[in-house]
Every structure is written in C-alpha cells, then in structure tokens.
Scaffold this motif. Structure first.
Motif, PDB file in Angstrom:
ATOM      1  N   VAL A 123      -1.487  -7.987  16.598  1.00 39.99           N
ATOM      2  CA  VAL A 123      -2.347  -7.273  15.665  1.00 39.99           C
ATOM      3  C   VAL A 123      -3.535  -6.396  16.446  1.00 39.99           C
ATOM      4  CG1 VAL A 123      -3.756  -7.780  13.757  1.00 39.99           C
ATOM      5  CG2 VAL A 123      -1.819  -9.027  13.967  1.00 39.99           C
ATOM      6  N   TYR A 164      -4.476   2.741   4.128  1.00 40.01           N
ATOM      7  CA  TYR A 164      -3.254   3.092   4.666  1.00 40.01           C
ATOM      8  C   TYR A 164      -3.004   2.687   6.060  1.00 40.01           C
ATOM      9  CZ  TYR A 164       0.440   5.982   6.717  1.00 40.01           C
ATOM     10  OH  TYR A 164       1.731   6.241   7.240  1.00 40.01           O
ATOM     11  N   ASN A 165      -1.806   1.997   6.286  1.00 39.92           N
ATOM     12  CA  ASN A 165      -1.511   1.386   7.721  1.00 39.92           C
ATOM     13  C   ASN A 165      -0.735   2.466   8.635  1.00 39.92           C
ATOM     14  OD1 ASN A 165      -0.693  -1.133   5.499  1.00 39.92           O
ATOM     15  ND2 ASN A 165      -2.497  -1.108   6.730  1.00 39.92           N
ATOM     16  N   MET A 171      -7.510  -2.370   1.184  1.00 36.67           N
ATOM     17  CA  MET A 171      -6.200  -2.068   1.584  1.00 36.67           C
ATOM     18  C   MET A 171      -6.070  -0.693   1.910  1.00 36.67           C
ATOM     19  SD  MET A 171      -4.709  -5.005   1.244  1.00 36.67           S
ATOM     20  CE  MET A 171      -2.852  -4.793   0.729  1.00 36.67           C
ATOM     21  N   VAL A 226       0.871  -1.140  -0.049  1.00 38.05           N
ATOM     22  CA  VAL A 226      -0.031  -0.028   0.064  1.00 38.05           C
ATOM     23  C   VAL A 226       1.068   1.390  -0.038  1.00 38.05           C
ATOM     24  CG1 VAL A 226      -1.743   1.296   1.508  1.00 38.05           C
ATOM     25  CG2 VAL A 226      -1.847  -1.176   1.179  1.00 38.05           C
ATOM     26  N   GLY A 231      -0.784 -11.898   6.036  1.00 37.22           N
ATOM     27  CA  GLY A 231      -0.865 -12.070   7.222  1.00 37.22           C
ATOM     28  C   GLY A 231       0.404 -11.819   7.917  1.00 37.22           C
ATOM     29  N   PRO A 232       0.200 -11.722   9.060  1.00 33.24           N
ATOM     30  CA  PRO A 232      -1.012 -12.043  10.148  1.00 33.24           C
ATOM     31  C   PRO A 232      -1.853 -11.197  10.115  1.00 33.24           C
ATOM     32  CG  PRO A 232       0.862 -11.256  11.611  1.00 33.24           C
ATOM     33  CD  PRO A 232       1.241 -11.324  10.115  1.00 33.24           C
ATOM     34  N   PRO A 262      -1.690  -3.741   9.013  1.00 32.22           N
ATOM     35  CA  PRO A 262      -1.305  -4.311   7.751  1.00 32.22           C
ATOM     36  C   PRO A 262      -1.376  -5.775   7.147  1.00 32.22           C
ATOM     37  CG  PRO A 262       0.561  -4.106   9.178  1.00 32.22           C
ATOM     38  CD  PRO A 262      -0.570  -3.816   9.973  1.00 32.22           C
ATOM     39  N   HIS A 263      -1.513  -5.818   5.821  1.00 33.03           N
ATOM     40  CA  HIS A 263      -1.771  -7.460   5.415  1.00 33.03           C
ATOM     41  C   HIS A 263      -0.492  -8.348   5.602  1.00 33.03           C
ATOM     42  CE1 HIS A 263      -5.622  -5.602   4.405  1.00 33.03           C
ATOM     43  NE2 HIS A 263      -6.153  -6.950   4.089  1.00 33.03           N
ATOM     44  N   GLY A 264       0.672  -7.462   5.712  1.00 32.78           N
ATOM     45  CA  GLY A 264       1.996  -8.455   5.835  1.00 32.78           C
ATOM     46  C   GLY A 264       2.267  -9.531   4.685  1.00 32.78           C
ATOM     47  N   GLY A 265       1.848  -9.098   3.493  1.00 33.36           N
ATOM     48  CA  GLY A 265       1.964 -10.021   2.398  1.00 33.36           C
ATOM     49  C   GLY A 265       1.045 -11.172   2.622  1.00 33.36           C
ATOM     50  N   HIS A 282      -7.427  -6.784   9.914  1.00 31.53           N
ATOM     51  CA  HIS A 282      -6.425  -6.210   8.866  1.00 31.53           C
ATOM     52  C   HIS A 282      -7.090  -5.694   7.617  1.00 31.53           C
ATOM     53  CE1 HIS A 282      -7.713 -10.332   8.653  1.00 31.53           C
ATOM     54  NE2 HIS A 282      -7.559 -10.314   7.280  1.00 31.53           N
TER      55      HIS A 282
END
Lengths: 477, 436, 477, 436
Positions: C322, C74-75, C72, C60, C273-274, C268-271, C262
C-alpha cells in the motif's frame, strides 16, 4: 455518451516529461495543418468511461455463450498472466536470435504440440486469424501446383454448407469457387464431388465435422477422390474442438489445415480478435511456408525461411502473444486433457440436443459432434416467431444466442455449441430457458417479437445504418 | 493433468444415461475406426497450474529484455499508459465475441465507433474500418481495394517496410494484380521512374511515409502523379508521426493505412499489432473488414451496429471485398484508450520528442564516424553508414543492455528514437561506440 | 447464490503437481478429523461467481462517491501496476538487508515526503490502518509520559465531534476519555478545553479541519493550552486532504499524527482495506517508535530499531505494498500537485455546498474545507423523509450516498466530500440529483421511503440480522 | 507535474465566480496566516507517468527476487493461482469502501460471508469475523477479548512468532493485562510451568501451533490446563496446516487466530497480510472488527449486511470491543478466492506436500551436519544447529539465487518448505552446503 462528448478543452493526463534535447519540428511543407480532436480527459473520467462500456458488453465470463462454430469456451486466467510476462511483451521482433531463445521455444513447442494433434509435418504461426490462415493455406496449394508447372488448376471445391470465409479466401487466392450441394444427411455428396473434380481442381476446402455438426463418415473416400484428380485437401480447423485427440486431419487425408487458437485452444476472442490462425501442412508443402520456422542449430534455436516461400502474409511472426496463451493451454491439458476436452464438448452438445429435440426440430436427428443445428422453420410458420426472435428472447435470460441463420442450407437455423467448459447445471438452465421460450412463442409470441427488453438498447435499425452510414463522430469545429 | 471441464465422471455418466448412451465412445462410434488415433497423442502429459507457470516463466526468462531500445524497423517502443492494460483486461470486453448481437454489445461497438473516429481524425480521412491484422496486411488490403476491372497494376515504392512489400506481393499473387517496384533513389521513392512508367492500367501507387529509412517522401508530388494517371494514391503512415506531420488527406491520399502498434501496443515479439485503414468517402464500400455505424433502436435510442455488411464474406462469400472475419478488436480498444489517455497534446508531444531525439542521436553518431545517410527531412528513424561492419558496435551496446539500431547489410544501421529514450541513454550509446 | 451452493463434489482445479518426495502424514493424534467443505469448482464457474459478485458492488470507478470523511478519490492505475511489480511482491520480509535496498528506499522516500508534508521528524509505516495508527500514536504519548516518570497522566481529551475510533483507541491505550463539547461554531470550545486540561491530561486528540468540515481558527491556541498543562497533541490525519500543502500539523503544534494513505494518498479502499496508517511524530518521540526506521549506513540503507520502542504493533513493517502505491502518487503529484489536490478538494466542496444551501440546511453556513455537513432535521419534520431516505434515493440515481448520521453532534446529518478528482460536470449532475430528491421528499415522500428500487436488493432488515445472527453458511453434512 | 484534478484553471475560476469568490485563496482565508506554509513544500516536483514508472521500476530492481525460498518465520511462499489476482483487480471490488450501504454492496458482503464460512470450516470454530490486520495483531486482539473483570492475566507461550509476542505485549501494555511468558522447553511450551503458575486470575492461555520452531505442541493438554483454571484457550494456527492437522476446535480452543497470508497473498515485504479470528458461539459478541450476517430485504430476498455493530467503535466509541475500522477486506477476498480455487483437496495437498518436503530436507540436512533440533512432530518448519556459524552457508545459497533458512543466532537456522520447493531445489541446497 461518446468519449468525445466527455472531452473538455484543456483537460488531460501527464504522461511524458519535458523533452531533454533540442526540439526539432518538421518544416512548414510537411507540418500537420489540421487540428487534432483526440479526447482531453482526466484519468478518472476516462477510466469511468470504459467501466461504462464494459458494463454494456457481454463475454464468456458473464455467462453461457453457445455460439455455434465459434467455440466460446472458458478463457483460463493463467493464459493471460503468461502472455503478460515482460519476458514476452517487451521483446522486439528484430532482436538477435540469441536474445529471443524463449520466444523461439514458444513457437517450436507450439508447433510440436499442434502438429501431433493435427497430424501435420510443420506449421507457420504467421496468420493472424482463421480467414487469414485459409488464405495462407490456399496460397500454399497454389504454390504447390505452380512448382509442378501444373497451371491449369484454377478451381477450389467448396461445399455449400461452408463458412463464408472459405469461398472468400479462395477468391482472394485467385481461384474460381465450385460450390457443391450437400447430401441430404448434411455430408458431402460423393457423386457431386466426383463430378466436380477434374484436372482443373486445385483442391477441396472442407470442415469436418461439418458446419451442421456431423462427422462425415466418408471422409477417407472424400480426400481420396480429390487426391485422385490431383487436387489437395484443405481442412478448415474451425471445428477441431469436436475431434482433437480422437482423429487427426492428417490421418484423414488432409494436406493443409488452419487452426483457430482463439476457438479450440482457449485464447479469448477479445470482442472480435486478435485471434491466431496457424497453418499446418504435410511435408511436400513445407518448402512454401511463409515467415520463418524455428529449427535447432548448433544447440540453439534459429529461424529459417522456407526455400520457396510464398512470401509474407503480414509482419513478423504472427500474433505471438496469442500463441503464448495457446501454448499455456496445451501444456495444461496435455495428452489426456486434449481428448477429454473434445469428448465433453461432444457430450454437452448431445445432451442439450436430446433435451430439446421433442420441442425444437433438429436439422439432423442423429448423434452430433460438438454442436447441433435446429431449424425454426416450423415454429415460424406456426407462431410467426423466427430464429432471430428466439435469439433475442435468450438475451433477456442472460444467455448469449446461438449462431443465427447459419449454415445457409438450413432455414431459420440456430446453431448451438455449448463447449466442454460448461457444467450440467448451466446446460440444464439453458435447456429450461429454451423450452420456456418455445412455449412463449406459442402462447405469447408478441413477447418474443418485442425482445429484448432488459438490454441497454432494444433491436437496432440496421437497415437505416447501412442506408445512411454514420461511421464516425462529427466534431463541431 | 489440468482440465477446464467442470463435470465429474459421475455427472458425465449421468448425462449419458439420460440421453440413452452407455459411454462417451458411443458418441464417437460413427467415426470410421481406421482414422481414429491409436494409443493416444504423443504429446507431454498435462500439467498443474504451478508446473505450467514455472515452465512458462522459465521459457520467458530465456529472452533478453533490453532496458534501452534504439531499434524500430516496423515495431516501436513507445510509452504505454497504465490505463491501457487496465481497460483491455476487463473480462466483459476481453472474453466477448465479435459484436453481432448489438443489444448486449453496445460497449464494444461504441469503442470501435470511437476508434474509427480517432483514426479519421488522425489521418484526416473520411472513413475508417474497425481494423485489420497489421500494417503490412493493411497495405496489401489497401492495394487490393484499388483494383478495378481495367486497372490491375500497382506501383509500390521500394522504400517501404520489407515485410509490407512481401505481403503486398503475396496478396497480389493471389488476386492477380501486377506489382511494379518503384526504385529507391537517395533514400526516397524515385519520382522520375514513377512518372515515366505509370499508365492507364495503373490501379494505385503505394508509398510509406516516413519511409523505411525514416525519410519524408515528396508525398504531395507522388500523389499528383498517381492522380494524373487516374490511379488511386495509398499512403502507409506511422500514426505517431501524424501528431506533427501532414495527414495523408493533406497530401491528397485516397487511402491511408498503417500499423497501430505504436499507439499503445507492446512490442510482443511482433504481435498482436493492428492494421488501420481509412479512405475517402467515395471508397467507403470498398473497405475490407468490419465497420461500425451509428443508428437507433426501436425506441429511438442511439446505438451502434456492425454495418455495410454487404461487403463481407459471411454475406457475399466469394464476391466479398475481403475474407477478413476476426480482426484485432482488442488492439483497437487499446489504441482507443491510448489515444484518449494521451490526447491531442500527448500524441503531438510523443511525435515531437521522437523526432527531436532522433535528430540529436543522428548528429552525435555522425560526429563519431557513423555517417548519417538521410539527405532530407526524417522523422524518428535514420540510417548510418560506417566503414567497419557495425556488428562489434551493436554487440558492445547489447552487453550494456542496449538494443542498438537494426543492421542493414554490412555497413549500414537503421536507428530509431522515441520519447522513451533519454539524452543520458543516447550519450551512453555514443560513449560505448567510441570505445569500440 | 453462495459459492458453496455452486460447489459439486469431485469438481476442482488442478493447481499442484504430484509430490516429488515421500509423503509424510501427521500422526493420528494430531491429524485433522473433521472433513473440509471448501468449494469444489471449475475455474469457469468460480470466475463467473466473482464476476457476479463484482456486478453487485459499487466502487469509485463506478461513479461519484462523496462519502464524507472517507476521501474516496480516484485510484490511479499506475499505482496498482507499481505495487504489482515482482520486485516488490516477491520479496520476503526477512531477506538480508542488502537484498531489499529497493524496499527500504520506498520506506525512506515515503517518510521524507510525508514528514515534509506533515511537519514531523520521523515516521513509522507499521500501522495497518487509521485506527491502528491512532492506537500507535497514543502508545507513543504513553511511553513519553512514562519515560519521564509522569505516571499521573491518565486522560485523553476528545471533542464530542470526533470519529468513534478516537475514544476507542484511547480506551485501548488504557486512557480514560474526557469528552468535551464543541463550541456553537463547531470548533473546540476553548474554555471547555481549559477546564478539561490538568496534570492528569496525557493529551488531546483532534481532527483539523474538524469533522464538520471547518478549520479551527484557534488551532495554535488549542495546542498551546494542551502543551501548557503538560499534555501532547495528537492529530487525526483523516482530513489532511483539505490542507496538505497549505498548512502542516507539525507547525500547528501537533506532536503526533497518523495519516490514512488510503484516503489522502489515493490508494484504494478495497471494500474496507487494506489501508495504511503511518504515524509521524516530533523528535522527542522518535525513540519510542515501533518497528524499524530506515537509515543510511555506510552508503547503504539499513533498518534501525528505536531505542525505547513501544514494541511491535503487528508483524514486519506495515502494509508495504500500500505504501508503494502512495509513494507512486506522491512522486506523481509532488511539490505543486499536493497543494493543487487539496485546493480543488476544497473548491469542489464549497461549490456543491453553495449550490445546495438554498434547499438543504447546512449545519454551519460558512466557508467549508473539503467536506460539508447538512442537517435534514427540518426536512424530516416537514416531510417525514430522513437523511437515510435521501441517501437511499441517491442509490437509485447511481450516486453513492454521503456519510450518514455523523458527526453525532449534527442531527440527521449527511456529510458530503466530493474530493478533487471529480469534474464540474459530475458535481453539477449530483447537485441536480440532490435538488430533485429534495423536491421528491416534499412532493412524493413515499417514493423516497421505498428507495432504493433499482439495486440488487432493497433495504435490509438489520435488526433481524443482529437479533438472530446468521454468520456463516451451514453445510448439510 | 502529474495531476488527477479534471477541472481546468478556467473551470475552477468559473466555479469560484458562481459561488462568489475571486480566488481559491479566498477559501483558505480563514486559516491563520502564521500556520501557513511559506514558499511551498520542500519535496521534489511532480513527475509524468513515464518518469514515475521509470523511477519506481528502478527502485524495485534494487531488490533481489529469489527464485527459490526456504525461509518462513511468519511469511510463507505458497502457490497463488492466477484467478486470485484476476478477481481482486476487479475495480468494483478494489475501489469500493467498507460496505455500509448494503444495497449496492451485496457482492462484497457476500464475499465476506463466504470468507467467514471458510474460516469457520478451516478452524472448526463457530464464528469468524471479517478479518483484522495480521496474525500478530489477531493474537493481540484475541488476548484482549478474553479479558474479564477479575481475570487480567495472560499466559503466552514463548515459542511463538517474536513479532506476535511483541504485539501482544504492546496491546496489553495498553489495556492493562499482565503477561506471563510460558518458557520454551525442548522447542515446545513448558506445560509444567503453565500448570504450576496458572491461577484464577488467568484470562487466557495463548500458544502457536505449529509453533515458531515448526513443532506441534501438546495442544490438547495445554487447553485442558487452561480450561481447568477457568481460563480461555487461544490457539494461533497456520491455516495451511489445518488441511491435515487437527483444528483448534478439535484441540478444544475457545479462540483461533492466525495469519491468512499463506492463503493466496504474496510475500510483499511483509504486507498487506490478513489476521483471521474465529471463536466459539459463546464468545461471538466479544469478537472485534466487522462481522457480516445474513438477513432479508423488505421483499424477503436474502442478502447480507454488516451486523453486531453494537460492538464497534462507531457506535460504542470508548466502550467498543476494539477500535478497528478499516481491516484487510481485499485480502479476505483474495483468501476466499484462493480457498475456492484450491478446494478442500488442494489445501490438504498443499499441507501434505509442505510437511513432506520439510521432512525430506530436514533428513538431508541432518546427514551433512546441520543437525535437526526438533524432537517431536513438526509441520513445515524446523531448526538445524551446526557448529560453525551458518552465515557462510546462507551466503553461498544466496549466490545461487536461493534464500536459505532464517538464522536464529549464530548456530541455528529456521528452515521452511512449501509445495513450491522441488526435490531438485532441495538437493541443490544440500550440494551447495556440502561445498561450503
């Protein structure tokens, strides 16, 4: 696009709560009149802005960075973690001594390590960078002569191969610079030195190994000549990575030294700083040090000012958090790791030099220390391809160029410093690229004159930049 | 032992062999034996990452982290948005060298160009350099850049940060400028003294605003006196204060300097901080240090380069305007992120809250016998004077996790408030002090 | 190059000190025989390896990411800082309760915020992701019917527009899936639902707004029909970002819900997860919750197990760190910020949809919620350019493609979810790109069939990957 | 109020106007009035970043961070090299979605492919998936994947992590498998019981190794019994132990699962952790979750993609092997960095030191009346039994900043050592316990 061009009136981030006391504004007489134009951004837009800028930058972490005399070694991750500990970052510099015992321990331990490595008796961490350290060291020399009533010493001897900071620092300290030509082997010309020395000599500034990457075999003779005429010897620590653990400047006869923690001791360069340029000296100079030194007093650590201090060089105690990083590195390497680092820095440089010298002309064809200098004068004559062009060709191959056009005594110089943190594969790859570029220069010089072509911008018009300076964004209102 | 050398012993041997040596010692053979270290360095053996982490964390734990701080005196605890550290941790920015190679350094160069713009906007000045070491050193460089062949005298207000005064003196001892201290009177610079002593040998007048005691100076008048004598006028300013207080440009300064630490840099036991320097157009080529300019590449694309390098040491050597080489680039980046995250409104708000809270605390302390000395306007610092030595009082605060003001001698304390201090905290200070 | 190919025998990093007690090895019988082949790397090489990998990834933070149904957004940076506090990261899950009061407060506060937002009576944070939450929720429904001796309820009703996880979760819970066709307007077909409902109905799983981005106007009717036949209503929280602060699933008649922290709550989705998939429910289901709930007891916080818990869904209390990030976000937005977020998510989606609908065919041409679905069926017929091809064309323009080929009920679907954290400029730019690609498709379809061309690799041979799976690096020895 | 919405009120109005609406309410007009919230949400007002930071730091400070930890029982404090967090903080990796778009996700895909390779190397198995939620859930998925039409019974050792047992039961209650608990005898799985009860309806046998009490099982023999009955053999393993202890493959397992937390993930009050799953080639298509495979792009360049998706929920819906969608990808990345940083030697050393220290502490505790129950070999956990309730002892340790072992009932304690525990710390424990 500049951050200002991305700014939109009314956007912003919510950083502060409402004020919980009565608002007090400055009187009309002292109230700001001109409107501010700082960016108004959402966090997403701001964050992406810097993501973009980061993508248009290149660090050691992006690849090989053999920038001569800059020691671009790997910057260990643990250093950053340690310098980010709240127990260091959140400490006010004017807290009571008993509440900063950890900070004082950092300074004390760092001094112990670095004095042993350099052969000095004490050290100040106040200087913020190498050049700042040079200036500090020269002010110590000045204070020394003044304290002895020796007012006639107005000159500092600097070899013509020195970094530009050396003469500039001498000038800032009010000294006249005596430049002496290098001997044909790149070292100090002893006769020239003797001729320059006299009762007006305040001292000599020397880099050893020197800026062409060679250790001066006459080093003891050199410092002796200077001492004999009553001058002091200043050691520019820029190249300490070549010899730490093998020789100590103090044992070579030097009286003052500055170190570059951001070169030799692995703290990152940060795009130009912050560095840290601690200055070490022999005992007779300790009384002149700026800032404080840490001493043990009644079982605790305390800060002590030197009796005849030259005064402050800046606020507080130096770039403390940078020192934390360097200490982390010192503790990690220790007794065996320090010489191991320099030995491999020297090995890597000699390996590259030897693998290139059949094509490229080495300025001095002998064992080098941690870096070597090539002269592209021949190539330029032959093919019209300059040191600059080769450097730009490297950019297209993902390699940061060596230092260009330094030292000044070598024409079309490229100065290569691989450092010890690069592996044989990285060196072999770089050697291959250098060789390819040489051949390109002969066979297709135009390709190098146009380089780089894969970078975010091509070669910049620097002349225009200096002739019509645009040094800031102009706001419309 | 920790090591960052990738090559194994075998690989090293292989490399040596390839270039015709038997051992690493061969590469050091030309170094005179008599200077070589015998028996190794007398430092501790190297340590694993686990041990180093443990030891450093242990050292850090010997410091006391104060949750509440009312001390400034040159180092200020302001709020630092999370995005600041997130940006300066990006390794392409963190591990890069000074951006000499413009083609692969546009990110860093642009960030400096943006920083320069923001410093100009904040101070109202025409040009800014890319930063120097810190506020005190910026002051010294500022004084040095005003030196002229026939003007070698600098009038320096006594009401400035002591470290800045000392640094200016050190630098001037080097470059041969004469320092005249303008005495302090009632907490501000003695304007009459200046009027009386300034002369045509005077290169510049330097004051700090707000000054060391938090007071606003009669900055306009001082500038007029300086200019009346043909001297330059340098102001050392607190950058946060510029959110609401007149800019150096508005007061008529020729050079503005200051410490950028309040703009997003942690206290960090004194550093790294950042010195900002800005000046009028006419003094542009006297500025020390790096400067970034806008230009175009060979295809006409806008980009940025280090410029006006003819001033610098690597070109001019002993004739350079300064010897500065490495500066505090990453700190300038942090300052740029900070100013963008706070925005115009955020900086104003930080300034307004800092001064408002200082006035609240001053009034409350005054009520309980810590008499406020400041006579005129002050920003976010002020001095109290009390009959008893304040040592007991400060100790009591310390025991509650509060770092009180900075003691000036035996009866006076220099207090500081920022937007980080809550009313609740201030009321707690008053409560504790009442009990002492 | 894989990390294994960069590994060199004998290299490595120094992580641990020597052992300070006597070494104890396992007996021969249980000693590992096969050699390990983990990488042997210097820190520099390892660090550069991941720098390289990061450069070949896109988050993102790199740009617009309108991936439908994935939210998706903003984190925020502060979320990461808070989750990295040692006071959270270094806490053992089995510490005594009095030493984890802060962790319990995080769970309690998060439950309070999220129950109010969803209209539920209690919540478990144990589920690690959305699908895990679905399974948990269905096991709650199962436990509910079982506790009443209502053994005949063996079916879960799922609309054909549902995410694949819905039927998969139902199957894991041992339910037979009854798929019901959507009405022409994309909503639930009431008659179809009525027909499917009966005494074997355990419950209905529904996403509302549904997966075509529309709010089902019959929502109260729908839940009523299910309740009338004795079933429970499960709310898939995937699309909560469209309506939070405006409506509450609890008020619409839902009994169980899972959230995706998430997606909706900015972690964030972390690619991949988690994530975190907390499950909320109405009071009659509280007794069945897994793990612990935090309650106040004698002035302190305590953990309490539900009386008839379905048992654990995993270890401990869920993806706690998380949850810390999500709570940070909840506290930041608060009462006004939560509806503001969803309103702007909806505004951004409608803005984009309206600016594209003259070219692209919208699957449903009405007000959408936070996302909209286009069908490229026409374009494919006309120009031979598929949804996939347009998606790949976006890659060459620095935009992450929308979700492709989902929901299944729309052919050649592209599902666009801009989220509220994108500015008008970003949307306008994306609109421009979408329009350009449409024209490219008509005028120069080949260019899209070949896309992407600017990415590290071009389109991958997925068929070959599945046919001859190579799932790991094969070591030579 | 904090907000991450960039568009200003004016911009929103402008956008609405452009698409033909008057207000945002228009966009929500089709939602039935009767379900709309009246009067807003009953949650606190939004806060500025400064306030949120202050409040969250305050909450975190209510937890006690133990400097020394001797507690495991499913969560283990091992050393985490600095490079691990440095890598997983990179925002291109942190803020990406599941890598469906392979062309711009090669970094993430490659990191997973590397992770899969390392898990296979560590466990000795043929194939690994890209991870599931944690060790307990991996165990439950492992049991589920062994289910066959005529084999719906699972034998589960009672000597496993209680949360794993409970999770397996929950999952099996869902998928209809029957659980038979194999009792524990002398701290290990009762082999005789298994032999006696296993039958041709048995799908699998699951044990944990080292088991909950730290003991090594007779893992070879159990596997032979399982296979003898035509059942699959699943081992739950501690990944660090695999540095020195036989791999599941060497013991004959068909499926290996475990929790990856010891490999570079912080304790974090229980999560996020990671479940790894590996299997023999033959069971490849039964594995749940993501799997990354190597392939080529249209130009023949090697690259990576999500593969075998026919197993997965978004393709197969109710017929999928599992419903898993989001997994713990960033944790898998951390595990990959950890294993690369430690290397083969580092993992071995961590394993060796953990077990060596556990044996030292066990011997010392045994001497002072905390009798060690473990009869055979154990890894880095062990159980002591004492006549008195250990609560006093554990409290005494707590007061010294030490988290002692995990109490199992009123007389037994489950202790754990890792390479993080020094001899000094262990001697301190003994000293403190002696005094209680």
């Amino acid at each position: 696009m500049l951050v200002f061009e991305k700014s939109r009136a009314g956007r912003g981030m919510s950083m502060l709560p409402a004020c919980d006391v009565e608002i007090k504004k400055p009187s009309e007489k002292d109230a700001r009149q001109k409107e501010l134009h700082l960016p108004q951004m959402s966090e997403n837009d701001l964050s992406r802005h810097y993501t973009e800028l980061a993508k248009k930058s290149h660090g050691v972490n992006d690849g090989f960075y053999p920038l001569g005399s800059c020691t671009m070694k790997y910057n260990p991750k643990i250093n950053e973690d340690m310098a980010a500990l709240p127990g260091f970052t959140q400490i006010h510099p004017l807290q009571p001594e008993h509440s900063v015992q950890g900070c004082l321990e950092v300074l004390k331990k760092s001094e112990e390590y670095l004095c042993e490595i350099t052969g000095m008796d004490g050290m100040t961490f106040q200087p913020a960078a190498g050049a700042h350290g040079e200036f500090t060291g020269l002010m110590l020399i000045k204070a020394y002569h003044e304290s002895r009533g020796d007012e006639k010493r107005t000159k500092i001897i600097v070899p013509d191969s020195a970094h530009g900071t050396n003469p500039a620092s001498a000038a800032m300290a009010g000294y006249k610079v005596v430049s002496i030509a290098s001997a044909p082997d790149g070292g100090v010309d002893l006769e020239g030195l003797k001729a320059a020395c006299g009762e007006d000599t305040a001292g000599l500034m020397l880099t050893n190994p020197n800026t062409v990457g060679l250790f001066d075999k006459n080093i003891l003779k050199i410092t002796e000549i200077v001492h004999e005429c009553g001058g002091l010897c200043y050691y520019d620590g820029a190249n300490l990575n070549a010899v730490m653990g093998t020789v100590r400047p103090g044992d070579m006869g030097f009286d003052v030294i500055h170190l570059n923690l951001h070169k030799t001791f692995s703290t990152p360069h940060g795009g130009g700083g912050p560095g840290s340029g601690p200055v070490g000296c022999k005992s007779m100079l300790l009384q002149f040090l700026p800032s404080y030194r840490v001493v043990e007093k009644e079982g605790a650590l305390a800060m002590e000012k030197a009796e005849h201090s030259i005064g402050e060089m800046k606020e507080f105690y130096g770039n403390f958090l940078v020192v934390v990083k360097a200490l982390t590195y010192l503790m990690t390497l220790g007794k065996e790791g320090i010489p191991e680092a320099s030995q491999n820095a020297v090995l890597n440089a000699n390996y590259m030099m030897n693998k290139l010298k059949d094509l490229y002309t080495m300025a001095y064809d002998e064992v080098c220390m941690h870096e070597f200098v090539m002269s592209l004068e021949d190539l330029k004559k032959k093919a019209g391809v300059s040191a600059m062009d080769i450097a730009k060709g490297l950019l297209d191959n993902g390699i940061h160029p060596p230092t260009m056009y330094f030292p000044l005594i070598v024409h079309e110089a490229l100065m290569v410093e691989p450092t010890e943190t690069e592996s044989k594969e990285v060196l072999d790859h770089a050697i291959e690229v250098f060789r390819k570029l040489y051949n390109d220069a002969l066979e297709n010089p135009e390709s190098l004159l146009q380089a780089p072509v894969t970078t975010p911008v091509t070669r910049m018009d620097e002349v225009e930049a200096a002739r019509h300076p645009v040094l800031k964004y102009e706001f419309e209102s | 032992m920790g090591s960052y050398v990738p090559n194994t012993l075998e690989e090293r041997q292989e490399m040596l062999k390839e270039i015709g040596y038997n051992s690493i010692d061969d590469l050091f053979a030309h170094i005179p034996e008599e200077v070589k270290i015998k028996g190794g360095l007398n430092i501790p053996e190297g340590k694993s990452e686990l041990e180093v982490r443990r030891e450093m964390e242990n050292i850090a734990s010997k410091n006391q982290v104060f949750k509440t701080i009312f001390r400034g005196a040159g180092a200020y605890r302001h709020f630092i948005p999370s995005i600041v550290n997130s940006v300066i941790s990006k390794e392409n920015l963190l591990t890069a060298y000074t951006p000499y190679q413009a083609e692969i350094s546009q990110g860093i160069l642009q960030s400096i160009f943006e920083y320069q713009t923001m410093i100009c906007d904040l101070t109202g000045m025409d040009v800014s350099n890319a930063c120097v070491y810190d506020g005190a050193e910026a002051a010294a460089e500022g004084v040095a850049m005003c030196q002229e062949r026939k003007r070698k005298k600098a009038f320096i207000s006594a009401a400035i940060l002591p470290d800045a005064m000392s640094t200016i003196k050190t630098y001037c001892h080097g470059n041969g400028m004469e320092i005249v201290e303008i005495p302090e009177k009632d907490g501000v610079t003695d304007l009459d003294y200046l009027k009386e002593h300034i002369d045509d040998k005077t290169a510049c007048v330097y004051i700090q605003h707000p000054n060391y005691y938090g007071n606003l100076e009669d900055a306009q008048a001082i500038g007029e006196v300086a200019h009346g004598a043909g001297a330059k006028y340098i102001m050392g300013v607190n950058p946060i204060s510029l959110g609401i207080i007149k800019t150096p440009a508005e007061y008529g300064a020729d050079v503005a300097v200051g410490d950028g630490q309040p703009l997003g840099l942690p206290l960090g036991f004194g550093g790294p901080y950042l010195g900002f320097m800005a000046a009028t157009e006419g003094m542009m080529r006297k500025l020390p240090g790096r400067i970034v300019g806008q230009t175009e590449d060979h295809n006409g694309k806008i980009g940025y380069v280090l410029t006006l390098q003819a001033r610098e040491q690597h070109i001019r050597r002993e004739k350079a305007s300064s010897n500065i080489c490495s500066n505090q680039a990453l700190c300038a980046l942090a300052v740029g992120v900070y100013m963008s995250a706070m925005g115009s409104e955020g900086i104003k708000e930080a300034a307004l809250q800092s001064t408002s809270k200082a006035h609240y605390l001053a009034a409350e302390l005054d009520k309980i016998g810590f008499k406020v000395e400041n006579k005129g306007e002050f920003f976010h610092e002020f001095v109290t004077v009390s009959e008893k030595c304040p040592c007991e009082a400060l100790k009591a605060l310390e025991e509650h996790g509060i770092l009180g003001g900075y003691p000036l001698g035996n009866h006076r304390v220099l207090w500081c408030c920022t937007e980080m201090n809550t009313k609740e905290e201030m009321d707690e200070v008053v409560r504790i002090l009442k009990e002492v």
